[in-house]
Design a protein around this motif. Sequence first.
Motif, PDB file in Angstrom:
ATOM      1  N   GLY B 555       0.780  -1.242   0.000  1.00 54.19           N
ATOM      2  CA  GLY B 555       0.000   0.000   0.000  1.00 54.19           C
ATOM      3  C   GLY B 555       0.802   1.277   0.000  1.00 54.19           C
ATOM      4  N   ASP B 558      -0.145   3.243  -2.931  1.00 57.65           N
ATOM      5  CA  ASP B 558      -1.421   3.965  -2.782  1.00 57.65           C
ATOM      6  C   ASP B 558      -1.209   5.253  -1.999  1.00 57.65           C
ATOM      7  OD1 ASP B 558      -3.788   1.612  -3.258  1.00 57.65           O
ATOM      8  OD2 ASP B 558      -1.815   0.915  -2.712  1.00 57.65           O
ATOM      9  N   ASN B 562      -1.449   9.558  -3.487  1.00 64.45           N
ATOM     10  CA  ASN B 562      -2.321  10.604  -2.947  1.00 64.45           C
ATOM     11  C   ASN B 562      -1.670  11.979  -3.012  1.00 64.45           C
ATOM     12  OD1 ASN B 562      -4.724   9.372  -2.238  1.00 64.45           O
ATOM     13  ND2 ASN B 562      -3.993   8.741  -0.226  1.00 64.45           N
ATOM     14  N   GLN B 678      -2.923   7.091 -15.626  1.00 63.99           N
ATOM     15  CA  GLN B 678      -3.797   8.197 -15.253  1.00 63.99           C
ATOM     16  C   GLN B 678      -4.082   9.102 -16.444  1.00 63.99           C
ATOM     17  OE1 GLN B 678      -1.885   9.556 -11.647  1.00 63.99           O
ATOM     18  NE2 GLN B 678      -3.818  10.420 -10.976  1.00 63.99           N
ATOM     19  N   GLU B 682      -4.579  14.612 -14.981  1.00 61.48           N
ATOM     20  CA  GLU B 682      -4.303  14.325 -13.573  1.00 61.48           C
ATOM     21  C   GLU B 682      -2.819  14.253 -13.273  1.00 61.48           C
ATOM     22  OE1 GLU B 682      -6.389  13.966 -11.043  1.00 61.48           O
ATOM     23  OE2 GLU B 682      -8.289  14.032 -12.148  1.00 61.48           O
ATOM     24  N   TYR B 709      -2.645  -3.453  -4.359  1.00 61.33           N
ATOM     25  CA  TYR B 709      -4.090  -3.540  -4.141  1.00 61.33           C
ATOM     26  C   TYR B 709      -4.821  -3.200  -5.438  1.00 61.33           C
ATOM     27  CZ  TYR B 709      -3.005  -3.527   0.862  1.00 61.33           C
ATOM     28  OH  TYR B 709      -2.515  -3.835   2.101  1.00 61.33           O
ATOM     29  N   TRP B 711      -7.592  -2.006  -6.264  1.00 61.11           N
ATOM     30  CA  TRP B 711      -8.301  -0.739  -6.334  1.00 61.11           C
ATOM     31  C   TRP B 711      -7.541   0.330  -7.104  1.00 61.11           C
ATOM     32  CZ3 TRP B 711     -12.962  -1.158  -4.659  1.00 61.11           C
ATOM     33  CH2 TRP B 711     -13.254  -1.983  -3.569  1.00 61.11           C
ATOM     34  N   HIS B 714      -8.172   0.674 -10.700  1.00 59.57           N
ATOM     35  CA  HIS B 714      -9.478   1.280 -10.978  1.00 59.57           C
ATOM     36  C   HIS B 714      -9.434   2.782 -10.728  1.00 59.57           C
ATOM     37  CE1 HIS B 714     -11.523  -2.413 -11.789  1.00 59.57           C
ATOM     38  NE2 HIS B 714     -11.103  -2.943 -10.656  1.00 59.57           N
ATOM     39  N   ARG B 715      -8.801   3.142  -9.638  1.00 62.42           N
ATOM     40  CA  ARG B 715      -8.712   4.553  -9.303  1.00 62.42           C
ATOM     41  C   ARG B 715      -7.991   5.338 -10.396  1.00 62.42           C
ATOM     42  NH1 ARG B 715      -5.488   6.910  -4.023  1.00 62.42           N
ATOM     43  NH2 ARG B 715      -4.623   8.673  -5.112  1.00 62.42           N
ATOM     44  N   TYR B 718     -10.415   5.190 -13.776  1.00 55.35           N
ATOM     45  CA  TYR B 718     -11.876   5.202 -13.708  1.00 55.35           C
ATOM     46  C   TYR B 718     -12.512   6.143 -14.721  1.00 55.35           C
ATOM     47  CZ  TYR B 718     -12.191   9.656 -11.234  1.00 55.35           C
ATOM     48  OH  TYR B 718     -12.125  10.972 -10.906  1.00 55.35           O
ATOM     49  N   TYR B 731      -3.203  -7.804  -5.068  1.00 53.66           N
ATOM     50  CA  TYR B 731      -3.012  -8.313  -3.716  1.00 53.66           C
ATOM     51  C   TYR B 731      -4.253  -8.016  -2.890  1.00 53.66           C
ATOM     52  CZ  TYR B 731      -1.274  -8.875   0.964  1.00 53.66           C
ATOM     53  OH  TYR B 731      -1.134  -9.271   2.268  1.00 53.66           O
ATOM     54  N   LYS B 732      -4.707  -9.005  -2.122  1.00 55.85           N
ATOM     55  CA  LYS B 732      -5.938  -8.750  -1.376  1.00 55.85           C
ATOM     56  C   LYS B 732      -5.929  -9.230   0.063  1.00 55.85           C
ATOM     57  CE  LYS B 732      -8.172 -12.775  -3.116  1.00 55.85           C
ATOM     58  NZ  LYS B 732      -9.270 -13.502  -3.654  1.00 55.85           N
TER      59      LYS B 732
END
Lengths: 825, 825
Positions: B555, B558, B562, B678, B682, B709, B711, B714-715, B718, B731-732
């Motif tokens: 993570g 991730d 940000n 992206q 962005e 992860y 997500w 997707h982030r 999207y 990874y989950k």
Amino acid sequence: MTTTTPVTATWRTGSGEPLDTATLARIDAWWRAANYLSVGQIYLLNNPLLREPLDRDDVKPRLLGHWGTTPGLTFLYAHLNRAIQEREQSTIYVAGPGHGGPGLVAGAYLDGTYSEVYSDVTEDAEGLRRLFKQFSFPGGIPSHVAPETPGSIHEGGELGYALSHAYGAAFDNPDLLVAAVVGDGEAETGPLATSWHSNKFVNPAKDGVVLPILHLNGYKIANPTVLARISDDELNSLMVGYGHKPHVFVAGFDDESHLDIHRRFATVLDEVLDEIADIKARAANGDVARPMWPMIVLRTPKGWTGPDYIDGKKTTDSWRAHQVPLASARDTPEHLQVLDRWLRSYRPEELFDEDGRVVRDVRALAPAGPLRMSDNPHANGGLLLKDLRLPDFREYGVEVPVPGGSISEAPRVLGEWLTDVVRLNPDNFRIFGPDETASNRLQAVFGVTDKQWNADFYGPEVDEHLSRAGRVMEMLSEHQCQGWLEGYLLTGRHGLFTSYEAFIHIVDSMFNQHAKWLKVTREIPWRRPVASLNYLLSSHVWRQDHNGFSHQDPGFIDHVVNKKAEVVRVYLPADANTLLATYDHCLRSRNYVNVVVAGKQPAPNFLTMDQAIAHSARGLGIWEWAGTEAPGEDPDVVLAAAGDVPTLEVLAAADILRRELPDLKVRVINVVDLMRLQDEREHPHGLSDREFDTLFTQDRPVVFAYHGYPWLIHRLTYRRNGHANIHVRGYKEEGTTTTPFDMVMLNDLDRFHLVIDVIDQTPGLGQSQAGLRQRMVDARLAARQYTREHGDDVPEIRDWVWPDAGDAASSTEVAATIFTGGDNE
Amino acid sequence: MTTTTPVTATWRTGSGEPLDTATLARIDAWWRAANYLSVGQIYLLNNPLLREPLDRDDVKPRLLGHWGTTPGLTFLYAHLNRAIQEREQSTIYVAGPGHGGPGLVAGAYLDGTYSEVYSDVTEDAEGLRRLFKQFSFPGGIPSHVAPETPGSIHEGGELGYALSHAYGAAFDNPDLLVAAVVGDGEAETGPLATSWHSNKFVNPAKDGVVLPILHLNGYKIANPTVLARISDDELNSLMVGYGHKPHVFVAGFDDESHLDIHRRFATVLDEVLDEIADIKARAANGDVARPMWPMIVLRTPKGWTGPDYIDGKKTTDSWRAHQVPLASARDTPEHLQVLDRWLRSYRPEELFDEDGRVVRDVRALAPAGPLRMSDNPHANGGLLLKDLRLPDFREYGVEVPVPGGSISEAPRVLGEWLTDVVRLNPDNFRIFGPDETASNRLQAVFGVTDKQWNADFYGPEVDEHLSRAGRVMEMLSEHQCQGWLEGYLLTGRHGLFTSYEAFIHIVDSMFNQHAKWLKVTREIPWRRPVASLNYLLSSHVWRQDHNGFSHQDPGFIDHVVNKKAEVVRVYLPADANTLLATYDHCLRSRNYVNVVVAGKQPAPNFLTMDQAIAHSARGLGIWEWAGTEAPGEDPDVVLAAAGDVPTLEVLAAADILRRELPDLKVRVINVVDLMRLQDEREHPHGLSDREFDTLFTQDRPVVFAYHGYPWLIHRLTYRRNGHANIHVRGYKEEGTTTTPFDMVMLNDLDRFHLVIDVIDQTPGLGQSQAGLRQRMVDARLAARQYTREHGDDVPEIRDWVWPDAGDAASSTEVAATIFTGGDNE
């Protein structure tokens, strides 16, 4: 697991007699057995008793684990067992060098506990084979001390928290001894380096005792350790400086008799335990001033009792012993021989009987029942967990005659309730925070308790709410707060941690480890549920005030939601009553991490207590009073908010829309429980698609004002039907300012910008409402200009109240309260 | 800013004479001026020289800032100025209690630097008014020490890193003195508590000197501090234990003459600087053994020189002085009076001339030009930054005769190149890591350098690659590694930090602060760009080996994304040549944080150096050799991978599909630069929608295997046209295992599962390929079963190679290399 009753300790003084040779021999045999079992776990797939000549196929194909630290851990385990038995002292063992998993598993097996909780790992040859095979094997157990290890409250992953966890376990457990082994590698970490100071926070009468044992085996993965390479004087000074009385023990590094080493160490341990008994006796007589607590420096070779040299390279007493010293034992016949000699050096034939059961004399070193460290109920805290006595939070609610009709600092309201939680639960609930309990507005609790402190006192003129016993723990270290709380929770108590939102990232990795612990324990039947770890983040990104850009980061939520859905919950209550209802829920919950974000500045209340209860229970919902939609019809646009500041701006935007575009059907949604946005397949709180569509529609624009990074809302909703229509405003790493409205403007989350978004996103409005749009643009520019000149927000914005609140709260009064509350860092 | 040439220090010994009264008076006047300017910044909007009676409207409407720590910081600034001038000692000032922003701004203003870099803040009454107004004001400057503060390399936000930053600045700057003030609040944090040990890593001859000054003002926000409330003996022991020689100075707490205080402190400072000069002289003569470096304990009242009591409550010398002691000065006439008296107590009329300019005698305390701490070029490191001499990375590439045709541990290949980077840049490039440089496979560097270490040595049998000077810095503290590197970079040098992926979360919040620093400096013209902060995360989630579930967390990526797009980059090179090309780019870049994740286990190489260069430059691309698409047509399905393990599994899935469904047109895409996914709006690296569609199609299923992860993919995507068709495996948070394939199976990222995904996602295949699907399900079950029994992966999977590689690398050879490489924690 034999009991749920904690053992009553007596803090007895020892006999004063030196140990007899039989006892020393038993300690040595126990140690040899534990080491044999440890080496067996690392290397062996078969032939667990070496009854056959060791064959390459007896060796695991992938050799994984950490030998180096293990013999020191087993040495301590053996000696603690002896002392526990003699003194009947309730004791748990925190293994800072958690790499040494095999050692602790071996201890639990020799105690008999392992076979009690894992019935397939029997006390015979077949059980030994299973014990060995499962270690660091697919479908087996991890190589580190882990939730699977009976007697552990401490994951052997990330280093640094052994002492914090130990002290957390000791608080409010006056009869408990926590033997906390600190590896000299771990000792280099920041969190560990400050955690020695925990001794300034422990109460000698009301809390248990932590015995830190600094295990200097001298090496890390590939380097010497710092503390092993400073002079004895410096190390001694360091421990004295930390407030400890060090007892130094140096194990023989050459061929000294092990019995002699055991005799010498047993003497040191007895001295230390007698000193502790003496301190406890004095404390029982009222002398609770901070003593110089004893600690042990244990200097041993790394990989002690392993092969001295391998391929001509020094191994034992060097970093080469860190992991698996004979990594090619399967493929190198000479290495296989070395392994064989090494295993046989423990004389397994003396340690296990015909059936493979540990011989009685060795087993006899283990204390009885829950006096076994592996079976102490404190290390399976759920066994001891009692529900909190929670006062009815509804009685602490604030009056909300109409939405926006009163003003509160939400955490201050929560503080009133917490005051009674503290009062009703005087020995199993604590509040932890890095010097911010009052800053975060929970100061009401100081009406019934104090901050626990055991360093010097200067008198009431400066030492407010400070005393030798109290329910609030404050040290300027988020690591300490988190570590203490984790230790406190895992031993069966309750608590919460308040912190600034930006700084909670300091414990990101600690949160990870705790969340992983919870996830794993859910799958271990003998691990009973513990109270949830509750955060309260009250100084959040939208009100920086005294603090700058560096204090802004709402990303802890993002970090948290990466973890397994079944253990994490995130709440963003928008007002005081909702916060109360949310926190009551959190304090009742088990095995979760609950993150609650609630600003501490004065802000309007929107929901009555009954509404707040219903809203919290649903987790999100339509605020009909704020919208203009027609019953039974889909709205033209949805305004959604999650978070207190976003809610305020959304309502202000709804107010503008209501006045400017009375025909526009606006729905206002407020989200408390962020996990509700997720798919029900992703999170147990998730809405079904049907429920989601009913609320957010499938095709109308949704302008979503969110407390944190806007991505997260997309991430949570990307599978939803209407996702393409969701337009999120949130925090976007912009600037620094000191006035609230300027801050939301910087991030385009302000009411004017939300109205612009509605115009831009709603079909038809772009053209028809160009004039309104321009007025919004102008209003923002004017507001910006004003703050630059006056250092405060435009009064009309600052003083805005929800129109229905006009009668109840005069707008100027409200404004005065909203915008003068100072921040307090 | 007057120069880019660093000052040459001489480490002179002082005159030995006590200071004359005129000098003492000048110090005091300077101190009064700095305090006046500090109080002015916190409170005043107008009337900066108090030439008019103080009116409520002269006071800011929102009072924000931190007074408490400020007078201690200005006191030290004044005294350092005196000593710098006398000794011509190049010095920078690290203000650990960065809350005291006004103090450091005042120092820079009195030095003249402030007006040089901010020309609108002139040296006259109007400039003073602006100086005051801008502080913690919308559109102004933050209340903390920040990038905007000349002379600072240290953000005044999150506490704990003052000493790490100071030592980072000192490495390789043999003539630099770093005066590092540690607040006693900060001293409670973990990172600070371990950073004292930095003195075991500094070389007395080749590095500069850090002078730690522990400022005991006794209080935090609402509590006493731990170190101020232990006995003098304990504090002294603690500092000795940390390896320092403490010099204790206690300021008069009553009406003692300030001149006397100044005289006494100047004597202490001279003693300390003479000791340092002596150590440096000995080091110059070859004695580089670790000395007991001097440090200062400075005990002063908190809020020193402020109002003693306010409303009858003790303020100065209590926690009540922490922030803004007279928060209601605007609305309470008595408080306004107190403020007036307080400001006038500094006798501004003696300090500023008619025009509002600082009088000459006060100004004379500031050293000349770059000897001013606020103008020292080391504190604006970009001024001193030199490009690295980078060897041509292409010469270090590995041979890749056909895709998958050779095997490497990618970081080991990188290590060969880094070895020459070290060799070519012997004094401005360092590698930092928590005892993991070799574990992360960079051990080649030890052919040309050592780990720098200045604690005890035990001899070559155990102390490999350890010496008193070396380019590798290893301490088991991620905080220290990060803090040292930040200090090193911000003073104009280069470096990288290698860490395990799971543990890099330890420095999440430090990353935040550094990224924010970079973001802000981009907007400050006088701050010159510095080298990027480069991470190499080589022990990643997919190969846990010795380590358990607690070591798994991808993570950090991730967390990083940000932050502001303009400062962060994330790379996931899939093989050795791509890693080389990527890292060359990273070491050339400026003002970024580059996160590079590259597994350390043996893995196939897919790209030749030329291909890798092109692929890295594009950041992502189609691997045509791996797909089966027809030229010019859209494929039936896209298989995409980001990360080395996902790439391997995607290729293995492509291999299965090619054999089983030869007519299916499969496109294989590999992503190196995650930010390419992206939107170009962005992130500057973002693909345009057209480019994205060309690669990923608008309507074909995309099965995306991602390192972290799921997500995040997707982030990042999207908003893309085909987003609804992107199906991500990543990874989950599942399980723990010790064999590589078992690990990817646990997370459904394995080749069989990817084929199942292709079947399920591609229209028509679900029905027609039910048989193949079942075989895939069976293959997974069989593979799982095998690992449970044998502790290793099924040979056919373990030994799989890309079919075209068959000739080049025998599959058994390849397999043997891939699956026996041991992990090394």
